[in-house]
Design an enzyme around this catalytic site. Structure first.
Site, PDB file in Angstrom:
ATOM      1  N   ASN A 282      31.011   6.090 -38.887  1.00  0.00           N
ATOM      2  CA  ASN A 282      31.511   4.957 -38.249  1.00  0.00           C
ATOM      3  C   ASN A 282      31.027   3.814 -38.675  1.00  0.00           C
ATOM      4  OD1 ASN A 282      32.459   3.775 -35.068  1.00  0.00           O
ATOM      5  ND2 ASN A 282      33.800   5.258 -36.239  1.00  0.00           N
ATOM      6  N   HIS A 332      32.356   1.196 -35.988  1.00  0.00           N
ATOM      7  CA  HIS A 332      33.809   0.936 -36.519  1.00  0.00           C
ATOM      8  C   HIS A 332      34.834   0.852 -35.382  1.00  0.00           C
ATOM      9  CE1 HIS A 332      37.100   2.183 -39.361  1.00  0.00           C
ATOM     10  NE2 HIS A 332      36.600   1.021 -40.061  1.00  0.00           N
ATOM     11  N   CYS A 333      34.658   1.415 -34.385  1.00  0.00           N
ATOM     12  CA  CYS A 333      35.746   1.525 -33.627  1.00  0.00           C
ATOM     13  C   CYS A 333      35.865   0.192 -32.663  1.00  0.00           C
ATOM     14  CB  CYS A 333      35.563   2.720 -32.426  1.00  0.00           C
ATOM     15  SG  CYS A 333      35.253   4.120 -32.934  1.00  0.00           S
ATOM     16  N   LEU A 334      34.690  -0.598 -32.644  1.00  0.00           N
ATOM     17  CA  LEU A 334      34.858  -1.721 -32.109  1.00  0.00           C
ATOM     18  C   LEU A 334      35.269  -2.947 -32.824  1.00  0.00           C
ATOM     19  CD1 LEU A 334      31.013  -2.050 -30.533  1.00  0.00           C
ATOM     20  CD2 LEU A 334      33.285  -1.890 -29.159  1.00  0.00           C
TER      21      LEU A 334
END
Length: 355
Positions: A282, A332-334
């Site tokens: 990520n 990465h999700c943020l």
């Protein structure tokens, strides 16, 4: 018409973040996640701009003072007030494509990963930003349910994804596999869709987003998570995923260069003990650097070395993400990258060359 989905390494105007509030699921650990986000902003602002969605003027003023105290110049951070349900910009942010040499932002339907969580405000966020004049480019709505974390591209006509996510009945049950592929080809200009059948992380709410499992580092290279612990419940599925990756071929018929990322020791929620989705896949590619999630684990150093070899022309910047995985995502999700040519003035500085 010429069209392509931008790879993450394409030059960027900014990284988009959505700031958490006390009304969100982050409330019990708001100070910790804010500290993590502040560290991310400091790191990103060394290289490019940051666009932050904030809930209100008081938050904007507080963050402006915080960033100034951290030495971040005002031209590097832009804040826009807009309501949101949560912080996962990767999945509610716009997806940038190049169409006939111009940037177009595609705004897909976001349903909280198949209706698991409230998402009405998140789903409206891109249109709020567009209405505020944030973007200089066109924003087009799509009725297809799709999250940015569910797709990876080499920027040269190949898209990598997982069946568990894109073909899940909680996303687009009315669409067959062929119809999903047809939409991906039409919207992104891709010629090939590579599907992975295997791979998952315990504690993941996304139904196996590809950005938790395998990532393009360049058109020839895929970094992926490998679990060598045969006693770990992830071992069998990730070993099967590795076999799938070994069988994949580039458009010219050559195998991909595969870069195995280490497996951190299990991370568990301190309150109820469930396993959290710690993954080094990520990571986030920005102009001139790669931000890498770390977990205060012995494997952190190996992950940083491995990604330094995969990205020899970029700085490698560790970000402690132990607070982030408490809500079942990671670095990465943020985030969502906004390609060069996205932002209206005042925009991010555009002084970095494509690598």
């Amino acid at each position: 018409m010429s069209q392509r989905l931008f790879p993450e390494w394409y030059p960027q105007d900014a990284i988009q973040l959505t700031w958490p509030t006390r009304e969100s699921d982050w409330a019990p650990q708001l100070e910790r996640i804010e500290a993590t986000l502040e560290a991310m902003v400091v790191a990103i602002a060394r290289y490019q701009g940051v666009l932050i969605t904030v809930p209100d003027q008081s938050t904007r003023e507080r963050l402006a003072a915080t960033f100034a105290n951290l030495g971040i110049t005002a031209d590097r951070v832009r804040m826009v007030e807009a309501p949101a349900d949560d912080t996962w910009a990767r999945d509610h942010g716009p997806i940038g494509v190049e169409r006939d040499g111009k940037v177009v932002l595609l705004d897909y339907t976001f349903t909280g990963w198949g209706g698991k969580f409230p998402a009405q405000r998140d789903n409206a966020l891109t249109q709020c930003l567009a209405a505020s004049g944030t973007f200089v480019t066109a924003v087009e709505s799509r009725d297809m349910v799709l999250e940015g974390g569910g797709i990876e591209t080499d920027g040269q006509g190949t898209l990598l994804t997982t069946e568990a996510c894109l073909l899940n009945e909680n996303r687009n049950p009315q669409l067959s596999r062929d119809e999903v592929e047809a939409r991906l080809r039409a919207d992104f200009g891709v010629e090939r869709v590579l599907w992975l059948k295997h791979g998952h992380l315990e504690g993941d709410d996304t139904d196996s987003h590809i950005d938790t499992l395998a990532r393009f580092c360049d058109p020839q290279t895929i970094a992926y998570v490998r679990c060598n612990d045969r006693d770990d419940p992830h071992h069998a599925a990730l070993a099967a995923m590795e076999e799938e990756l070994l069988a994949l071929r580039q458009s010219n018929g050559a195998p991909y260069r595969l870069v195995a990322l280490p497996w951190p020791k299990p991370c568990f929620d301190p309150e109820d003990g469930h396993r959290l989705p710690a993954t080094y896949a990520n990571f986030l590619i920005i102009n001139g650097a790669v931000l890498v999630p770390t977990y205060a684990d012995a494997a952190d150093a190996q992950a940083l070395r491995t990604l330094a070899e995969a990205f020899p022309d970029r700085d490698i910047v560790p970000i402690d993400c132990r607070s982030v995985i408490r809500q079942h995502g990671s670095l990465h999700c943020l985030t969502m990258q906004l390609p060069r040519g996205t932002l209206a003035a005042p925009g991010a500085p555009q002084d970095d060359e494509e690598r």
